[in-house]
Motif scaffolding. Structure first.
Motif, PDB file in Angstrom:
ATOM      1  N   HIS A 216       0.849  -1.197   0.000  1.00  0.00           N
ATOM      2  CA  HIS A 216       0.000   0.000   0.000  1.00  0.00           C
ATOM      3  C   HIS A 216       0.883   1.245   0.000  1.00  0.00           C
ATOM      4  N   ASP A 217       0.243   2.411  -0.004  1.00  0.00           N
ATOM      5  CA  ASP A 217       0.985   3.654  -0.187  1.00  0.00           C
ATOM      6  C   ASP A 217       1.859   4.033   1.003  1.00  0.00           C
ATOM      7  N   GLY A 218       1.700   3.349   2.127  1.00  0.00           N
ATOM      8  CA  GLY A 218       2.592   3.559   3.256  1.00  0.00           C
ATOM      9  C   GLY A 218       3.767   2.604   3.281  1.00  0.00           C
ATOM     10  N   GLN A 219       3.838   1.699   2.313  1.00  0.00           N
ATOM     11  CA  GLN A 219       4.926   0.730   2.212  1.00  0.00           C
ATOM     12  C   GLN A 219       5.804   0.997   0.985  1.00  0.00           C
ATOM     13  N   VAL A 220       5.586   2.128   0.333  1.00  0.00           N
ATOM     14  CA  VAL A 220       6.306   2.440  -0.902  1.00  0.00           C
ATOM     15  C   VAL A 220       6.877   3.843  -0.789  1.00  0.00           C
ATOM     16  N   LEU A 221       8.167   3.983  -1.080  1.00  0.00           N
ATOM     17  CA  LEU A 221       8.803   5.294  -1.166  1.00  0.00           C
ATOM     18  C   LEU A 221       8.659   5.821  -2.591  1.00  0.00           C
ATOM     19  N   HIS A 222       8.507   7.136  -2.698  1.00  0.00           N
ATOM     20  CA  HIS A 222       8.324   7.763  -4.012  1.00  0.00           C
ATOM     21  C   HIS A 222       9.170   9.042  -4.048  1.00  0.00           C
ATOM     22  N   PRO A 223      10.494   8.889  -4.150  1.00  0.00           N
ATOM     23  CA  PRO A 223      11.373  10.063  -4.072  1.00  0.00           C
ATOM     24  C   PRO A 223      11.337  10.960  -5.298  1.00  0.00           C
ATOM     25  N   ALA A 224      10.891  10.431  -6.440  1.00  0.00           N
ATOM     26  CA  ALA A 224      10.859  11.224  -7.673  1.00  0.00           C
ATOM     27  C   ALA A 224       9.830  10.614  -8.615  1.00  0.00           C
ATOM     28  N   PRO A 225       9.324  11.393  -9.572  1.00  0.00           N
ATOM     29  CA  PRO A 225       8.358  10.837 -10.522  1.00  0.00           C
ATOM     30  C   PRO A 225       8.894   9.587 -11.209  1.00  0.00           C
ATOM     31  N   GLY A 226       8.071   8.545 -11.242  1.00  0.00           N
ATOM     32  CA  GLY A 226       8.455   7.299 -11.891  1.00  0.00           C
ATOM     33  C   GLY A 226       9.376   6.413 -11.079  1.00  0.00           C
ATOM     34  N   THR A 227       9.700   6.819  -9.851  1.00  0.00           N
ATOM     35  CA  THR A 227      10.620   6.066  -9.000  1.00  0.00           C
ATOM     36  C   THR A 227       9.865   5.548  -7.774  1.00  0.00           C
ATOM     37  N   PHE A 228       9.965   4.245  -7.539  1.00  0.00           N
ATOM     38  CA  PHE A 228       9.272   3.622  -6.419  1.00  0.00           C
ATOM     39  C   PHE A 228      10.207   2.616  -5.751  1.00  0.00           C
ATOM     40  N   THR A 229      10.184   2.607  -4.434  1.00  0.00           N
ATOM     41  CA  THR A 229      10.974   1.659  -3.663  1.00  0.00           C
ATOM     42  C   THR A 229      10.048   0.980  -2.665  1.00  0.00           C
ATOM     43  N   VAL A 230       9.943  -0.328  -2.758  1.00  0.00           N
ATOM     44  CA  VAL A 230       8.993  -1.073  -1.914  1.00  0.00           C
ATOM     45  C   VAL A 230       9.680  -1.471  -0.609  1.00  0.00           C
ATOM     46  N   LEU A 231       8.991  -1.204   0.496  1.00  0.00           N
ATOM     47  CA  LEU A 231       9.492  -1.479   1.842  1.00  0.00           C
ATOM     48  C   LEU A 231       8.721  -2.617   2.499  1.00  0.00           C
ATOM     49  N   ASP A 232       9.230  -3.024   3.652  1.00  0.00           N
ATOM     50  CA  ASP A 232       8.475  -3.843   4.613  1.00  0.00           C
ATOM     51  C   ASP A 232       7.977  -5.146   4.006  1.00  0.00           C
ATOM     52  N   TRP A 233       8.917  -6.072   3.795  1.00  0.00           N
ATOM     53  CA  TRP A 233       8.601  -7.366   3.197  1.00  0.00           C
ATOM     54  C   TRP A 233       8.336  -8.442   4.251  1.00  0.00           C
ATOM     55  N   GLY A 234       8.035  -8.040   5.481  1.00  0.00           N
ATOM     56  CA  GLY A 234       7.879  -9.011   6.557  1.00  0.00           C
ATOM     57  C   GLY A 234       6.654  -9.895   6.461  1.00  0.00           C
ATOM     58  N   ASP A 235       5.653  -9.489   5.680  1.00  0.00           N
ATOM     59  CA  ASP A 235       4.457 -10.320   5.485  1.00  0.00           C
ATOM     60  C   ASP A 235       4.541 -11.146   4.208  1.00  0.00           C
ATOM     61  N   ALA A 236       5.662 -11.094   3.506  1.00  0.00           N
ATOM     62  CA  ALA A 236       5.768 -11.705   2.177  1.00  0.00           C
ATOM     63  C   ALA A 236       5.558 -13.209   2.225  1.00  0.00           C
ATOM     64  N   VAL A 237       5.103 -13.728   1.095  1.00  0.00           N
ATOM     65  CA  VAL A 237       4.865 -15.158   0.953  1.00  0.00           C
ATOM     66  C   VAL A 237       5.126 -15.525  -0.500  1.00  0.00           C
ATOM     67  N   VAL A 238       5.535 -16.753  -0.741  1.00  0.00           N
ATOM     68  CA  VAL A 238       5.619 -17.277  -2.101  1.00  0.00           C
ATOM     69  C   VAL A 238       4.277 -17.926  -2.393  1.00  0.00           C
ATOM     70  N   SER A 239       3.535 -17.328  -3.304  1.00  0.00           N
ATOM     71  CA  SER A 239       2.192 -17.793  -3.589  1.00  0.00           C
ATOM     72  C   SER A 239       1.795 -17.291  -4.966  1.00  0.00           C
ATOM     73  N   HIS A 240       0.505 -17.320  -5.246  1.00  0.00           N
ATOM     74  CA  HIS A 240       0.060 -16.809  -6.538  1.00  0.00           C
ATOM     75  C   HIS A 240       0.306 -15.303  -6.582  1.00  0.00           C
ATOM     76  N   PRO A 241       1.049 -14.813  -7.574  1.00  0.00           N
ATOM     77  CA  PRO A 241       1.426 -13.397  -7.555  1.00  0.00           C
ATOM     78  C   PRO A 241       0.250 -12.445  -7.614  1.00  0.00           C
ATOM     79  N   PHE A 242      -0.860 -12.844  -8.254  1.00  0.00           N
ATOM     80  CA  PHE A 242      -1.978 -11.936  -8.434  1.00  0.00           C
ATOM     81  C   PHE A 242      -2.694 -11.624  -7.119  1.00  0.00           C
ATOM     82  N   CYS A 243      -2.405 -12.390  -6.073  1.00  0.00           N
ATOM     83  CA  CYS A 243      -2.973 -12.069  -4.760  1.00  0.00           C
ATOM     84  C   CYS A 243      -2.494 -10.709  -4.255  1.00  0.00           C
ATOM     85  N   SER A 244      -1.417 -10.197  -4.837  1.00  0.00           N
ATOM     86  CA  SER A 244      -0.875  -8.911  -4.416  1.00  0.00           C
ATOM     87  C   SER A 244      -1.776  -7.734  -4.737  1.00  0.00           C
ATOM     88  N   LEU A 245      -2.655  -7.878  -5.711  1.00  0.00           N
ATOM     89  CA  LEU A 245      -3.356  -6.712  -6.255  1.00  0.00           C
ATOM     90  C   LEU A 245      -4.441  -6.165  -5.336  1.00  0.00           C
TER      91      LEU A 245
END
Length: 332
Positions: A216-245
């Motif tokens: 969500h928007d509190g887990q992503v850094l946006h330092p410049a237009p078109g630039t995104f850095t994803v944070l906080d992978w502590g809930d991550a799982v290997v599963s069906h990727p589309f569950c992310s949406l």
């Protein structure tokens, strides 16, 4: 504590929760480790430490003399894989995650650089809009697509795996939670449909990959237009990727209304086209994964908050109610 820097502790709404930060020995070891990791780079902490102490993690902002601040994070054992996973992602996808300054995998500790403002802050200021969500989801989906061959390697880092075929077992564990009778009956009525959804989604053949599970928007850094850095992978799982949406689409809907979900869905699916599946099949897979995504989130909560004791049982029951809401909600 060996550091002479003043410390401000924020406990949020968990004023009575006991966390590792409350243990003198743990706190001293953590501060010493962070200080030594900085010293190895010729840096030293200076100024007030700000600690965010929560039942699921300890996060501290450390000002550094003559340098940008850094962040110390301590994960519980169930998500201690976050540091090694973040370090691996920094090698595999430079620029899409923060490269850790130091990682102690055994203790679940990480030291990270500051990466700039959150996407949420940019959205609140009007410096970014719906197009930022679309760009983020294209980049994130491209990362997931590229990581599909690395799924076994990601598992070896300690990231839990929950393939579609195991989701009914995750679902069944909620039958023992302290729910109201009508909620329990609703869950039991859903189960036959759940089995059909899992079978159909598996048959569409999209391979498992890394699911952030709380993007969500509190887990992503946006330092410049078109630039995104994803944070906080502590809930991550290997599963069906589309569950992310489901999580980012629901957050965007809160800002822009329900009409945005189909637009974000198609932006997310762009990197997945060209694998021999039609857009219609991919959209159907999103519909199915949308309903099943709550099980990945529920599994993450269950790992961090075991259902032993009143607090764990309450969290598990709340997870079951979230499942019911998502099953009832129409997908994009």
């Amino acid at each position: 504590m060996s550091s002479e820097n003043p410390v401000i502790v924020d406990r949020g709404r968990f004023q009575d929760a006991v966390t590792p930060w409350d243990d003198d020995g743990w706190r001293t070891a953590a501060v010493d480790w962070a200080t030594a990791a900085l010293a190895a780079r010729g840096l030293r902490p200076a100024g007030e430490w700000r600690v965010r102490s929560r039942p699921w993690s300890v996060l501290a902002r450390l000002p550094v003399e003559g340098h940008e601040a850094v962040w110390f994070k301590a994960n519980p054992p169930a998500s201690a894989f976050e540091g090694p996973l973040t370090a691996a992602l920094a090698r595999w996808a430079p620029g899409q995650v923060l490269e850790p300054i130091a990682v102690d995998a055994g203790r679940g500790w990480s030291l990270l650089p500051d990466g700039g403002p959150l996407l949420r802050d940019a959205l609140d200021r009007g410096a970014a809009g719906l197009e930022a969500w679309e760009s983020l989801l294209r980049r994130y989906a491209a990362l997931q697509h590229a990581l599909t061959p690395r799924a076994p390697e990601i598992e070896r880092l300690g990231v839990p795996r929950t393939p579609v075929g195991e989701l009914p077992g995750v679902f069944d564990r909620f039958d023992d939670t302290p729910l109201r009778p009508e909620e329990r009956q609703r869950l039991r009525r859903v189960r036959p449909r759940l089995l059909d959804w899992c079978d159909e989604l598996a048959a569409l053949g999209v391979p498992d990959s890394l699911d952030h599970a709380d993007l969500h928007d509190g887990q992503v850094l946006h330092p410049a237009p078109g630039t995104f850095t994803v944070l906080d992978w502590g809930d991550a799982v290997v599963s069906h990727p589309f569950c992310s949406l489901a999580v980012p689409a629901r957050r965007a809907r809160e800002r822009y209304g329900p009409g945005v979900r189909a637009r974000l869905r198609d932006a997310y699916l762009e990197p997945w086209t060209g694998d021999g599946r039609s857009l219609r099949e991919l959209r159907r897979a999103v519909d199915l994964a949308w309903r099943l995504s709550a099980l990945s989130r529920a599994g993450a909560y269950a790992r961090v908050f075991p259902a032993s004791g009143a607090a764990g049982a309450a969290v598990t029951a709340e997870g079951a109610r979230c499942l019911l809401e998502l099953f009832d909600e129409p997908p994009p």
